[in-house]
Design a protein around this motif. Structure first.
Motif, mmCIF file in Angstrom:
data_model
loop_
_atom_site.group_PDB
_atom_site.id
_atom_site.type_symbol
_atom_site.label_atom_id
_atom_site.label_comp_id
_atom_site.label_asym_id
_atom_site.label_seq_id
_atom_site.Cartn_x
_atom_site.Cartn_y
_atom_site.Cartn_z
ATOM 1 N N ARG A 175 6.981 7.091 -7.172
ATOM 2 C CA ARG A 175 5.977 7.644 -6.259
ATOM 3 C C ARG A 175 6.394 8.974 -5.618
ATOM 4 O O ARG A 175 7.532 9.329 -5.603
ATOM 5 C CB ARG A 175 5.629 6.649 -5.162
ATOM 6 C CG ARG A 175 6.717 6.372 -4.177
ATOM 7 C CD ARG A 175 6.212 5.409 -3.135
ATOM 8 N NE ARG A 175 6.154 6.061 -1.842
ATOM 9 C CZ ARG A 175 5.073 6.420 -1.224
ATOM 10 N NH1 ARG A 175 3.915 6.233 -1.782
ATOM 11 N NH2 ARG A 175 5.092 6.990 -0.059
ATOM 12 N N TYR B 59 0.831 -1.204 0.000
ATOM 13 C CA TYR B 59 0.000 0.000 0.000
ATOM 14 C C TYR B 59 0.862 1.249 0.000
ATOM 15 O O TYR B 59 0.507 2.290 -0.537
ATOM 16 C CB TYR B 59 -0.936 0.007 1.209
ATOM 17 C CG TYR B 59 -2.137 -0.863 1.007
ATOM 18 C CD1 TYR B 59 -3.350 -0.321 0.595
ATOM 19 C CD2 TYR B 59 -2.068 -2.237 1.194
ATOM 20 C CE1 TYR B 59 -4.454 -1.119 0.389
ATOM 21 C CE2 TYR B 59 -3.156 -3.044 0.991
ATOM 22 C CZ TYR B 59 -4.361 -2.485 0.590
ATOM 23 O OH TYR B 59 -5.450 -3.272 0.376
ATOM 24 N N GLN C 68 -4.754 3.831 -7.000
ATOM 25 C CA GLN C 68 -5.062 5.220 -7.303
ATOM 26 C C GLN C 68 -6.466 5.412 -7.853
ATOM 27 O O GLN C 68 -6.989 6.516 -7.838
ATOM 28 C CB GLN C 68 -4.047 5.766 -8.313
ATOM 29 C CG GLN C 68 -2.709 5.991 -7.669
ATOM 30 C CD GLN C 68 -1.632 6.255 -8.687
ATOM 31 O OE1 GLN C 68 -1.766 5.857 -9.836
ATOM 32 N NE2 GLN C 68 -0.584 6.901 -8.266
ATOM 33 N N GLU D 110 -1.695 6.306 4.092
ATOM 34 C CA GLU D 110 -0.366 6.263 3.497
ATOM 35 C C GLU D 110 -0.337 5.885 2.026
ATOM 36 O O GLU D 110 0.716 5.864 1.423
ATOM 37 C CB GLU D 110 0.483 5.251 4.271
ATOM 38 C CG GLU D 110 0.975 5.799 5.586
ATOM 39 C CD GLU D 110 2.136 5.005 6.112
ATOM 40 O OE1 GLU D 110 2.214 3.816 5.760
ATOM 41 O OE2 GLU D 110 2.943 5.566 6.851
ATOM 42 N N ILE D 111 -1.479 5.563 1.475
ATOM 43 C CA ILE D 111 -1.425 5.099 0.097
ATOM 44 C C ILE D 111 -1.243 6.283 -0.847
ATOM 45 O O ILE D 111 -1.623 7.400 -0.534
ATOM 46 C CB ILE D 111 -2.670 4.276 -0.297
ATOM 47 C CG1 ILE D 111 -3.907 5.150 -0.328
ATOM 48 C CG2 ILE D 111 -2.860 3.133 0.661
ATOM 49 C CD1 ILE D 111 -5.071 4.438 -0.948
ATOM 50 N N PRO D 112 -0.636 6.027 -1.994
ATOM 51 C CA PRO D 112 -0.394 7.129 -2.918
ATOM 52 C C PRO D 112 -1.710 7.743 -3.369
ATOM 53 O O PRO D 112 -2.643 7.037 -3.725
ATOM 54 C CB PRO D 112 0.331 6.465 -4.094
ATOM 55 C CG PRO D 112 0.106 4.998 -3.944
ATOM 56 C CD PRO D 112 -0.130 4.742 -2.496
ATOM 57 N N GLY D 113 -1.785 9.039 -3.317
ATOM 58 C CA GLY D 113 -3.025 9.734 -3.641
ATOM 59 C C GLY D 113 -3.182 9.923 -5.134
ATOM 60 O O GLY D 113 -2.229 9.769 -5.890
ATOM 61 N N PRO D 114 -4.384 10.271 -5.570
ATOM 62 C CA PRO D 114 -4.650 10.424 -6.994
ATOM 63 C C PRO D 114 -3.826 11.545 -7.612
ATOM 64 O O PRO D 114 -3.592 11.561 -8.805
ATOM 65 C CB PRO D 114 -6.130 10.783 -7.047
ATOM 66 C CG PRO D 114 -6.677 10.565 -5.692
ATOM 67 C CD PRO D 114 -5.531 10.530 -4.729
ATOM 68 N N ALA D 115 -3.358 12.469 -6.774
ATOM 69 C CA ALA D 115 -2.621 13.609 -7.294
ATOM 70 C C ALA D 115 -1.353 13.182 -8.025
ATOM 71 O O ALA D 115 -0.913 13.844 -8.948
ATOM 72 C CB ALA D 115 -2.262 14.550 -6.155
ATOM 73 N N GLU D 116 -0.782 12.036 -7.585
ATOM 74 C CA GLU D 116 0.492 11.633 -8.174
ATOM 75 C C GLU D 116 0.320 10.714 -9.372
ATOM 76 O O GLU D 116 1.277 10.175 -9.898
ATOM 77 C CB GLU D 116 1.339 10.895 -7.136
ATOM 78 C CG GLU D 116 1.547 11.704 -5.875
ATOM 79 C CD GLU D 116 1.866 10.796 -4.701
ATOM 80 O OE1 GLU D 116 2.524 9.763 -4.927
ATOM 81 O OE2 GLU D 116 1.455 11.097 -3.587
ATOM 82 N N ALA D 117 -0.936 10.533 -9.744
ATOM 83 C CA ALA D 117 -1.180 9.551 -10.796
ATOM 84 C C ALA D 117 -0.503 9.940 -12.100
ATOM 85 O O ALA D 117 -0.547 11.097 -12.503
ATOM 86 C CB ALA D 117 -2.680 9.426 -11.019
ATOM 87 N N GLY E 56 -4.864 12.885 4.361
ATOM 88 C CA GLY E 56 -3.414 12.937 4.423
ATOM 89 C C GLY E 56 -2.838 11.961 5.429
ATOM 90 O O GLY E 56 -1.653 11.679 5.438
ATOM 91 N N TYR F 46 -8.010 8.685 -11.116
ATOM 92 C CA TYR F 46 -7.131 8.068 -12.083
ATOM 93 C C TYR F 46 -7.831 6.802 -12.577
ATOM 94 O O TYR F 46 -8.292 5.997 -11.780
ATOM 95 C CB TYR F 46 -5.798 7.706 -11.435
ATOM 96 C CG TYR F 46 -4.923 6.878 -12.331
ATOM 97 C CD1 TYR F 46 -4.334 7.454 -13.448
ATOM 98 C CD2 TYR F 46 -4.708 5.537 -12.087
ATOM 99 C CE1 TYR F 46 -3.547 6.700 -14.292
ATOM 100 C CE2 TYR F 46 -3.915 4.774 -12.925
ATOM 101 C CZ TYR F 46 -3.340 5.364 -14.025
ATOM 102 O OH TYR F 46 -2.567 4.624 -14.866
ATOM 103 N N ARG G 71 -10.565 14.780 -6.743
ATOM 104 C CA ARG G 71 -10.559 15.406 -8.033
ATOM 105 C C ARG G 71 -10.848 14.261 -8.992
ATOM 106 O O ARG G 71 -11.286 13.215 -8.557
ATOM 107 C CB ARG G 71 -9.183 15.998 -8.315
ATOM 108 C CG ARG G 71 -8.330 15.938 -7.057
ATOM 109 C CD ARG G 71 -7.069 16.728 -7.066
ATOM 110 N NE ARG G 71 -6.019 16.134 -7.865
ATOM 111 C CZ ARG G 71 -5.544 16.722 -8.947
ATOM 112 N NH1 ARG G 71 -6.080 17.828 -9.380
ATOM 113 N NH2 ARG G 71 -4.543 16.200 -9.610
ATOM 114 N N ARG H 90 -11.773 7.884 -2.354
ATOM 115 C CA ARG H 90 -11.358 7.824 -0.964
ATOM 116 C C ARG H 90 -12.418 8.387 -0.041
ATOM 117 O O ARG H 90 -13.089 9.365 -0.360
ATOM 118 C CB ARG H 90 -10.072 8.620 -0.813
ATOM 119 C CG ARG H 90 -8.955 8.101 -1.689
ATOM 120 C CD ARG H 90 -8.091 7.190 -0.896
ATOM 121 N NE ARG H 90 -7.481 7.925 0.183
ATOM 122 C CZ ARG H 90 -6.254 8.421 0.136
ATOM 123 N NH1 ARG H 90 -5.528 8.260 -0.930
ATOM 124 N NH2 ARG H 90 -5.772 9.068 1.157
#
Lengths: 325, 401
Positions: free
Chosen positions: A325, A242, A255, B379-386, B376, A268, A265, A259
């Motif tokens: 990442r 994760y 992604q 801990e999982i990667p958020g959509p912002a970094e997609a 925040g 993905y 937004r 959430r």
């Protein structure tokens, strides 16, 4: 090791051609451990489980290769009556849809008791007493009265508890739960998962949890195997995967889920669709949908690279995926 | 996406309460003006009679599937309705599109009660309120081509598209939902689940409706395909200024897509407010239990996260508990809850304070309790970094091939 699946291949012979449902799957479960097998429909997660249980429909299904070692014994070489003894006593399965997995014309008491009559040679009366005990154990209220009721008289959550009771009846050492809470509401899902985890601890069973829900996995699993088009694309302990997925598919899945803690937004979205199993693309099966795909991905099937001691990723660019990442 | 709307919608609960009062006292149809809710639902109920006897049927009770639901829907916003199975959310959807007739209550579309309309007047209203169904496998007729399915609304409402232009219209719609316009002559079985849902959405859009009622539109789809369809709905809303009633049991998806959220339990809305009010500042114990039961995709959360595990099952809607209908499963229940039905209003303790907890909640003992970890903390990667973030068209382009 309680269960080891080695290089398993399963295919289905259909009119459209040979569907390669499982293409070289390896995984293992120890006592007391929870392995989550994560994948979308058609990824081969249920077919693998059915092969382990020995309940695959053959034909059209066919095990084309591999070994399934249960406590050291290769189940694929075992005789049918040996397997029948193992099934139920040593390993049991919980299905997604409790209503269609229970027999509608028998009372739940009869169905629970049957396990003891068949495997333990008990009398019907003793078996019924055992059934009541089991129903108490999975916290069905008024078990004494309800033992004579039929499946339709129970709610969805209670039916799933009865399925769990049935799987637990002979205290097996391995339980395979195939989407056990998918059909349930969240509050009931939490109850059922709690119960399952508690019984697992008590009996120190191995548990294979098959699911598509990343939330459920994060809640209960020790390690994860992510499946795509019949292959395991990534395996890792639950915390690491994760935090930093090492395969673009896992990353995309993580992604793409909305959430609870933030208003999103745009999500993905992994492009395209999972492949047709009769025509798996050459090279890496994920390459047509992968944002990182290069020429090598279209020609060479990636082996399971060793990321670290406990992690494997079937991606030529696992390092880049980790670093991105 | 509706930042301008959010503020008004946030206080919508309170404002809605006052409009309700004034309208009820006048008991007349106020003319619809811009900025009013496009849809007002008041006291909506659906009771299915339970009968006994064959020759002389008599009613021995009723299944109160929906039992007094109030909400407003503003133009261009998304109202999410969440609840567990059997809470009546799908029945509400059916009543909104007139597939079921309400037993009581009013559905006002631009100020006009449409729940009792029939004939030509009903037909005219229906054009503006369309539905997207849950199951893309059973909601498309397998014997009709995609062109016929999407074009069928024009047979009923020929004024929208004259015969000659229909084929072009259908192809445009296919393009809008991200399918290849050349697929017009294919049959539903030639498409995947996600593609079929796109067809269902195209059919819903055919008549240029103002309101779309979507009943669990993505719950039958795979995770990776769900995101594509959710993004499509988002995009269409912005493009056509649609109002959505989005019904689902998946709380994460509802938060993602909704401006306001209503939580239903046993035929009633127990709490309603903006997405932040409901998810970050819930005051009703049922909402709190529901949110705490949602598995969070973060393994570190399992150690320190508080779980409220409810006991028992939802009572039967044929036999609803007295007073507060949640009291049989509530850990706070007291005598008052048995005797007095809590009203859906801002609880007294929050009425005069400026806090996000100030929204409608039907509980005698409402108190704020945060159950979802703050943004925040996961801990999982958020959509912002997609990678390739924000490019839905890419995904659709692929489906066209």
């Amino acid at each position: 090791m309680l269960l080891e699946v080695r290089d398993l291949y399963v295919e289905f012979h259909t009119r459209e051609g040979v569907a390669k449902a499982v293409n070289g799957v390896n995984y293992s479960v120890a006592e007391g451990e929870t392995l989550a097998v994560l994948g979308e429909s058609g990824s081969g997660k249920s077919v693998t489980a059915q092969a382990v249980m020995g309940i695959l429909d053959m034909p059209p299904g066919k095990i084309a290769g591999g070994e399934i070692l249960f406590k050291g014994q290769d189940l694929l070489k075992a005789k049918p009556d040996e397997r029948r003894k193992i099934r139920g006593q040593e390993m049991a399965m919980i299905f997604q849809d409790a209503l269609s997995s229970l027999n509608p014309v028998l009372t739940v008491g009869q169905q629970l008791g049957e396990m003891f009559v068949v495997h333990r040679g008990m009398s019907r009366k003793d078996a019924k007493a055992k059934a009541i005990e089991l129903m108490d154990r999975v916290r069905i209220p008024a078990a004494k009265e309800r033992v004579n009721q039929y499946p339709h008289q129970f709610s969805g959550g209670m039916r799933q508890r009865i399925m769990i009771a049935m799987a637990m009846a002979l205290e097996p050492s391995l339980i395979i739960a195939d989407e056990p809470t998918t059909a349930l509401d969240v509050t009931v899902q939490a109850q059922v998962m709690d119960l399952l985890a508690e019984l697992q601890r008590e009996l120190n069973m191995g548990l294979i949890l098959i699911t598509h829900d990343l939330g459920v996995v994060a809640d209960v699993a020790d390690k994860i195997a992510v499946m795509y088009a019949g292959r395991i694309v990534e395996t890792a302990p639950v915390h690491e995967i994760y935090k930093a997925p090492a395969h673009p598919y896992t990353k995309g899945l993580l992604q793409s889920i909305p959430r609870l803690d933030q208003k999103g937004r745009e999500l993905y979205a992994i492009q395209g669709l999972p492949p047709n199993l009769t025509r798996i693309p050459p090279g890496c099966a994920f390459n047509p949908r992968c944002p990182m795909a290069q020429d090598v991905c279209r020609s060479d099937v990636p082996p399971l690279y060793e990321v670290d001691e406990q992690r494997r990723s079937a991606c030529h660019f696992w390092k880049e995926t980790l670093d991105a990442r | 996406m509706h930042a301008d709307r959010d503020k008004g919608a946030g206080t919508g609960g309170g404002a809605a309460g006052s409009t309700l009062l004034s309208q009820a006292s006048e008991d007349a149809v106020a003319p619809y003006t811009e900025g009013d809710p496009i849809l007002q639902v008041r006291g909506l109920a659906k009771h299915y009679p339970l009968t006994q006897g064959i020759l002389f049927k008599r009613q021995i009770g009723a299944v109160r599937a929906v039992d007094g639901v109030d909400f407003d829907l503003y133009a261009g916003e998304t109202l999410g309705i969440v609840g567990e199975s059997g809470c009546g959310k799908s029945t509400v959807a059916k009543m909104l599109v007139h597939l079921e007739r309400p037993t009581a209550g009013a559905i006002r579309y631009k100020g006009e009660d449409i729940s009792k309309l029939s004939g030509r007047a009903l037909k005219a209203v229906r054009r503006n309120i369309q539905m997207v169904f849950q199951d893309p496998y059973t909601s498309l007729n397998p014997r009709m081509t995609v062109g016929d399915i999407i074009g069928e609304p024009y047979e009923i409402h020929p004024e929208v598209a004259p015969k000659g232009s229909r084929r072009q219209k259908v192809q445009d719609l296919l393009d809008v939902v991200g399918l290849n316009p050349e697929y017009i002559n294919r049959y539903p079985h030639q498409f995947s689940g996600g593609q079929r849902q796109r067809i269902g959405i195209a059919r819903g859009l055919a008549l240029n409706p103002e309101i779309i009622v979507a009943d669990e539109p993505v719950s039958a789809l795979d995770v990776s395909v769900q995101a594509q369809v959710v993004n499509l709905l988002d995009r269409l809303q912005a493009e056509f200024n649609l109002s959505f009633v989005f019904i689902a049991h998946d709380l994460s998806i509802v938060r993602h897509i909704s401006d306001r959220v209503g939580v239903m339990y046993l035929g009633r809305i127990v709490e309603i407010g903006s997405d932040a009010e409901i998810y970050d500042h819930p005051t009703h114990p049922y909402t709190q239990a529901l949110l705490s039961a949602v598995p969070v995709p973060d393994p570190t959360a399992r150690e320190h996260r508080e779980r409220i595990i409810l006991h028992g099952d939802v009572p039967s809607p044929a036999n609803i508990p007295s007073g507060c209908r949640f009291r049989t499963r509530c850990w706070k229940a007291q005598e008052r809850c048995e005797l007095e039905v809590p009203l859906l209003a801002v609880p007294a303790e929050f009425r005069h304070v400026d806090t996000p907890a100030r929204h409608d909640s039907a509980c005698h003992f409402a108190e704020e309790k945060r159950v979802v970890p703050p943004e925040g903390e996961l801990e999982i990667p958020g959509p912002a970094e997609a990678p390739g973030d924000g490019e839905t068209s890419e995904a659709e382009g692929d489906e066209r091939s």
